[in-house]
Design a protein around this motif. Structure first.
Motif, PDB file in Angstrom:
ATOM      1  N   MET A 121     -50.192  -7.689 -23.225  1.00  9.61           N
ATOM      2  CA  MET A 121     -49.914  -8.894 -22.501  1.00  9.61           C
ATOM      3  C   MET A 121     -49.758 -10.451 -23.189  1.00  9.61           C
ATOM      4  SD  MET A 121     -48.884  -9.124 -18.996  1.00  9.61           S
ATOM      5  CE  MET A 121     -48.837 -10.316 -17.710  1.00  9.61           C
ATOM      6  N   LEU A 122     -50.871 -10.563 -23.621  1.00  8.23           N
ATOM      7  CA  LEU A 122     -51.022 -11.480 -25.246  1.00  8.23           C
ATOM      8  C   LEU A 122     -49.267 -11.244 -25.834  1.00  8.23           C
ATOM      9  CD1 LEU A 122     -54.049 -12.148 -26.147  1.00  8.23           C
ATOM     10  CD2 LEU A 122     -53.132 -13.995 -24.452  1.00  8.23           C
ATOM     11  N   GLU A 123     -49.028 -10.244 -26.272  1.00 13.57           N
ATOM     12  CA  GLU A 123     -48.167 -10.314 -27.167  1.00 13.57           C
ATOM     13  C   GLU A 123     -46.701 -10.141 -26.369  1.00 13.57           C
ATOM     14  OE1 GLU A 123     -48.322  -6.218 -28.732  1.00 13.57           O
ATOM     15  OE2 GLU A 123     -46.505  -6.347 -29.923  1.00 13.57           O
ATOM     16  N   THR A 124     -47.208 -10.242 -24.905  1.00  7.08           N
ATOM     17  CA  THR A 124     -45.271  -9.787 -24.398  1.00  7.08           C
ATOM     18  C   THR A 124     -45.137 -11.866 -24.067  1.00  7.08           C
ATOM     19  OG1 THR A 124     -46.118  -7.696 -22.752  1.00  7.08           O
ATOM     20  CG2 THR A 124     -43.919  -9.030 -22.090  1.00  7.08           C
ATOM     21  N   LEU A 125     -46.361 -12.151 -23.639  1.00  6.84           N
ATOM     22  CA  LEU A 125     -46.174 -13.359 -22.806  1.00  6.84           C
ATOM     23  C   LEU A 125     -45.786 -14.392 -24.570  1.00  6.84           C
ATOM     24  CD1 LEU A 125     -48.914 -13.871 -20.738  1.00  6.84           C
ATOM     25  CD2 LEU A 125     -46.692 -14.056 -20.690  1.00  6.84           C
ATOM     26  N   ASN A 126     -45.797 -13.536 -25.592  1.00  2.00           N
ATOM     27  CA  ASN A 126     -45.566 -14.582 -26.693  1.00  2.00           C
ATOM     28  C   ASN A 126     -44.133 -13.851 -27.137  1.00  2.00           C
ATOM     29  OD1 ASN A 126     -47.638 -16.009 -27.140  1.00  2.00           O
ATOM     30  ND2 ASN A 126     -48.553 -14.873 -28.843  1.00  2.00           N
ATOM     31  N   SER A 127     -43.772 -13.317 -26.216  1.00  6.36           N
ATOM     32  CA  SER A 127     -41.967 -12.988 -27.521  1.00  6.36           C
ATOM     33  C   SER A 127     -40.826 -14.362 -26.270  1.00  6.36           C
ATOM     34  CB  SER A 127     -41.821 -11.519 -25.968  1.00  6.36           C
ATOM     35  OG  SER A 127     -42.091 -11.404 -25.318  1.00  6.36           O
ATOM     36  N   ASN A 128     -40.111 -13.599 -26.892  1.00 12.03           N
ATOM     37  CA  ASN A 128     -38.519 -14.693 -26.541  1.00 12.03           C
ATOM     38  C   ASN A 128     -38.401 -14.475 -25.229  1.00 12.03           C
ATOM     39  OD1 ASN A 128     -38.730 -14.940 -29.380  1.00 12.03           O
ATOM     40  ND2 ASN A 128     -37.006 -13.788 -29.896  1.00 12.03           N
ATOM     41  N   PHE A 129     -38.395 -13.159 -24.436  1.00  9.91           N
ATOM     42  CA  PHE A 129     -37.616 -13.329 -23.262  1.00  9.91           C
ATOM     43  C   PHE A 129     -37.892 -14.327 -22.203  1.00  9.91           C
ATOM     44  CE2 PHE A 129     -39.763 -10.075 -20.696  1.00  9.91           C
ATOM     45  CZ  PHE A 129     -40.571  -9.093 -22.331  1.00  9.91           C
ATOM     46  N   ILE A 130     -39.687 -14.024 -22.533  1.00 11.56           N
ATOM     47  CA  ILE A 130     -41.001 -15.148 -21.926  1.00 11.56           C
ATOM     48  C   ILE A 130     -40.518 -16.626 -21.754  1.00 11.56           C
ATOM     49  CG2 ILE A 130     -43.315 -15.354 -21.047  1.00 11.56           C
ATOM     50  CD1 ILE A 130     -41.719 -12.728 -20.110  1.00 11.56           C
ATOM     51  N   ARG A 131     -40.323 -16.607 -23.065  1.00 16.46           N
ATOM     52  CA  ARG A 131     -39.458 -17.627 -23.504  1.00 16.46           C
ATOM     53  C   ARG A 131     -38.720 -19.053 -22.562  1.00 16.46           C
ATOM     54  NH1 ARG A 131     -38.258 -19.617 -29.298  1.00 16.46           N
ATOM     55  NH2 ARG A 131     -39.886 -18.120 -29.466  1.00 16.46           N
ATOM     56  N   THR A 132     -37.629 -17.658 -22.914  1.00 16.41           N
ATOM     57  CA  THR A 132     -36.330 -17.723 -21.873  1.00 16.41           C
ATOM     58  C   THR A 132     -36.828 -17.603 -20.410  1.00 16.41           C
ATOM     59  OG1 THR A 132     -35.472 -16.438 -23.488  1.00 16.41           O
ATOM     60  CG2 THR A 132     -34.453 -17.104 -21.406  1.00 16.41           C
ATOM     61  N   ALA A 133     -37.271 -17.412 -20.092  1.00 17.06           N
ATOM     62  CA  ALA A 133     -38.205 -17.772 -18.293  1.00 17.06           C
ATOM     63  C   ALA A 133     -38.297 -18.551 -18.275  1.00 17.06           C
ATOM     64  CB  ALA A 133     -38.670 -15.799 -18.022  1.00 17.06           C
ATOM     65  N   ARG A 134     -39.351 -19.559 -18.896  1.00 12.46           N
ATOM     66  CA  ARG A 134     -40.509 -20.330 -18.847  1.00 12.46           C
ATOM     67  C   ARG A 134     -39.273 -21.042 -19.256  1.00 12.46           C
ATOM     68  NH1 ARG A 134     -43.914 -21.411 -16.468  1.00 12.46           N
ATOM     69  NH2 ARG A 134     -45.172 -22.822 -17.448  1.00 12.46           N
ATOM     70  N   ALA A 135     -38.105 -21.244 -19.926  1.00 13.95           N
ATOM     71  CA  ALA A 135     -37.835 -22.582 -20.080  1.00 13.95           C
ATOM     72  C   ALA A 135     -36.830 -22.751 -18.801  1.00 13.95           C
ATOM     73  CB  ALA A 135     -36.214 -22.132 -21.282  1.00 13.95           C
ATOM     74  N   LYS A 136     -36.008 -21.589 -18.559  1.00 16.73           N
ATOM     75  CA  LYS A 136     -35.181 -22.007 -17.166  1.00 16.73           C
ATOM     76  C   LYS A 136     -36.300 -22.385 -15.198  1.00 16.73           C
ATOM     77  CE  LYS A 136     -34.466 -17.053 -15.391  1.00 16.73           C
ATOM     78  NZ  LYS A 136     -34.000 -16.143 -15.328  1.00 16.73           N
ATOM     79  N   GLY A 137     -37.399 -22.581 -16.037  1.00 15.95           N
ATOM     80  CA  GLY A 137     -38.068 -23.354 -14.897  1.00 15.95           C
ATOM     81  C   GLY A 137     -38.932 -22.518 -14.291  1.00 15.95           C
TER      82      GLY A 137
END
Lengths: 305, 307
Positions: free
Chosen positions: B198-214
């Motif tokens: 989970m830690l590895e996944t949360l650090n990946s790019n697509f999660i950052r994108t999801a967070r970034a779009k709010g």
């Protein structure tokens, strides 16, 4: 990378830079990990206990104190006055001496299992990975098939058919332990075999076997060491499991599993110490092995965090 | 996919055959006749006994007949010691019990382990995380044969809350301790694997994108991160299942639950080859089939996996 300069350079006022090998780096990293260092100390203590503990025992592990037989509950509790530090077991034998004996056998099983894994598993995996192609395919299929057989049952079967002995136990444990190691070693070898130094060795006409032994295996050591420390507690658990069922070591020999089993059988009569002392040693040692394994992984494989 | 399925099945079948062969060979290698302990048996009677159980035939033939009986009639043979009881009788008696507490333990291990791991990962480096990591490290050194005695000691002998053993048709107070004893160490492993991936996944790019779009964190975790993070857990389910099947032997011994494991230990102690053979093959087949299912699930869920 620092260069090793044995003497002070003339005319320059710089302190000589001492070179550090990879292993020295690893040691520094390991020692910085407090839990791992403390666990290593614990392991050394347990090792000393297994090796020299019997000299502090009131009586040998197979000596039955007939005077106390039958009144273990009343008179057999741990006490400092009569020298039975850990009390007596149900057969009125000195529990301290029994635990020393059990520790010795459990540790031995763990270490033998890990050793077999290191020798057989590493060579098997390195060969399979280095040779590659169809040989690799066949060798790994064999591992796959062996791996998917429920080994605990085969081990029990083995002990049942050939009689319970420490040798059979070692053999059974050794047969299981190398499979994962072979896979890990193979994986590492696949990434190593295309490196320049292997190419250089091939180009200068070194024989494949020599390449595997001299060039591949030494480079696997870090991973192998880490995995071996994780294997030791696993093998101890295997053995204890079988002995707990009464199918492993046989009286008068004993191991942690057998001692825990004995303690479980008698705890309802109020002789809880018979359970707690072996349990304590089992849990503490396993804890220590896991922490040391973690520490070693961080120390030897800094990329993998 | 079909190709892969067929290939996986093609590996599973020889595995089962090897298991049967190993079992047969080991029993063949055992010194003496299985009936040798019954002292004073005349040679003629012994021969009759062996003929009754088909032991006078050559090994290969016996193996063939045995496998055929299982495949065609679901018949796992006979017990050599418990006279007039077939292995099928004993399986019918013990297996439902094992299935009940084993199934519950498996679900508990997965649900608790995954929740613990996800919570720890989402709240990384908080007290909650440290507590969860502490629990998983602690539980790792508590295999079932250690957990069982501790549970009895605490909940039966000291607190007197739960009965120390028995089954009683599966009433809840008899199920609790077997389930905890069986699931603890696997729960810990599942939690550890879940947290790491989970830690590895949360650090990946697509999660950052999801967070970034709010998107809110909860939604990101549940809908985006969970599935990829659970892939390593799925591959651990096979070993966990095997471990629980083996562990049920210990649970039956400690808690006298009357499951199939007790028959196994007793068969091993009494050198009851017929029962041993039947149980080994049954449990082995279960393991192999379960591993097969997990592997196929894995390939089905994750389209990147191709062998």
């Amino acid at each position: 990378m620092a260069l090793a300069l044995g003497r002070k350079p003339i005319g320059l006022d710089i302190a000589p830079v001492a070179g550090r090998s990879l292993w020295q780096d690893a040691r520094t990293r390991f020692l910085r990990n407090r839990a791992a260092t403390a666990s290593l100390v614990v392991l050394v203590l347990v090792g000393l206990f297994a090796a020299f503990g019997q000299f502090l025992a009131a009586s040998p592990p197979d000596y039955v104190d007939f005077g106390l037989l039958g009144q273990v509950k009343e008179q057999g509790a741990p006490s400092l006055t009569n020298g039975h530090w850990f009390g007596l077991d149900e057969q009125a034998r000195d529990l301290y001496a029994r635990v020393v004996q059990g520790t010795r056998i459990s540790l031995m099983v763990g270490i033998v299992g890990a050793l077999v894994a290191v020798v057989v598993g590493t060579l098997y995996g390195a060969t399979s990975g280095y040779v590659g192609g169809r040989v690799d395919n066949v060798m790994m299929r064999i591992v796959d098939i062996l791996k998917s057989i429920p080994y605990m049952f085969v081990l029990i079967l083995l002990l049942m058919v050939f009689g319970r002995s420490i040798f059979m136990l070692f053999l059974g444990i050794g047969m299981i332990s190398w499979l994962d190691m072979a896979r890990i070693a193979r994986g590492q070898t696949l990434s190593l075999k295309n490196k320049e130094f292997v190419e250089a060795a091939v180009a200068t006409g070194v024989k494949p076997l020599t390449i595997i032994l001299r060039h591949i295996v030494p480079n696997l050591l870090g991973v192998v060491v880490v995995y071996a420390t994780i294997l030791v507690p696993e093998m101890i658990i295997y053995e204890s499991f079988v002995s707990f069922l009464g199918l492993g070591v046989q009286e008068p020999n004993t191991s942690w599993g057998a001692l825990i089993s004995d303690g479980t059988g008698t705890m309802q009569y109020g002789t809880i110490w018979q359970l707690l002392f072996p349990l304590f040693f089992f849990v503490v040692t396993l804890f220590a092995f896991f922490f040391v394994g973690d520490g070693l992984r961080d120390a030897l494989d800094p990329k993998d965090r | 996919m079909l190709n892969y399925t067929l290939r996986r099945i093609a590996i599973a079948i020889p595995t089962l055959l090897i298991l049967v062969a190993i079992t047969f060979l080991l029993m063949e290698a055992a010194p003496g006749s299985p009936f040798a302990t019954e002292r004073g048996v005349p040679a003629a009677v012994l021969a009759n006994l062996e003929a009754k159980y088909g032991l006078d035939r050559p090994l290969i033939q016996r193996m063939g007949i045995y496998i055929w009986n299982i495949v065609a009639h679901g018949d796992f043979g006979e017990s050599y010691r418990l006279k007039d009881r077939t292995v099928n009788d004993l399986i019918a008696q013990g297996f439902p019990v094992t299935l009940v507490y084993g199934g519950i333990a498996f679900v508990v291990a997965v649900v608790v382990g995954v929740s613990l791991g996800v919570t720890a990962a989402v709240r990384q480096n908080t007290r909650l995380d440290y507590a969860a990591v502490g629990i998983t490290i602690g539980a790792q050194v508590l295999p079932n044969f250690v957990m069982g005695p501790i549970l009895i000691l605490v909940f039966t002998l000291w607190l007197g809350w739960l009965p120390g053993g028995g089954w009683q048709g599966g009433q809840w107070q008899y199920i609790i301790m077997p389930v905890i004893a069986l699931s603890t160490s696997y729960m810990a492993s599942i939690a550890r694997i879940t947290r790491a991936s989970m830690l590895e996944t949360l650090n990946s790019n697509f999660i950052r994108t999801a967070r970034a779009k709010g998107l809110p964190m909860r939604r990101v975790v549940m809908y985006h991160a969970l599935k990829p993070a659970l892939m390593p857990v799925l591959s651990y389910l096979g070993p966990a299942f095997v471990g629980m099947i083996t562990g049920s032997v210990v649970v039956d011994l400690i808690f006298s639950t009357g499951g199939i494991g007790l028959f196994f230990v007793n068969a091993a102690l009494a050198r009851d080859y017929g029962l041993m053979l039947g149980l080994t093959v049954l449990l082995g087949a279960l393991t192999v089939v379960f591993n097969l299912v997990v592997d196929l699930l894995y390939a089905w869920i994750d389209p990147r996996i191709r062998y």
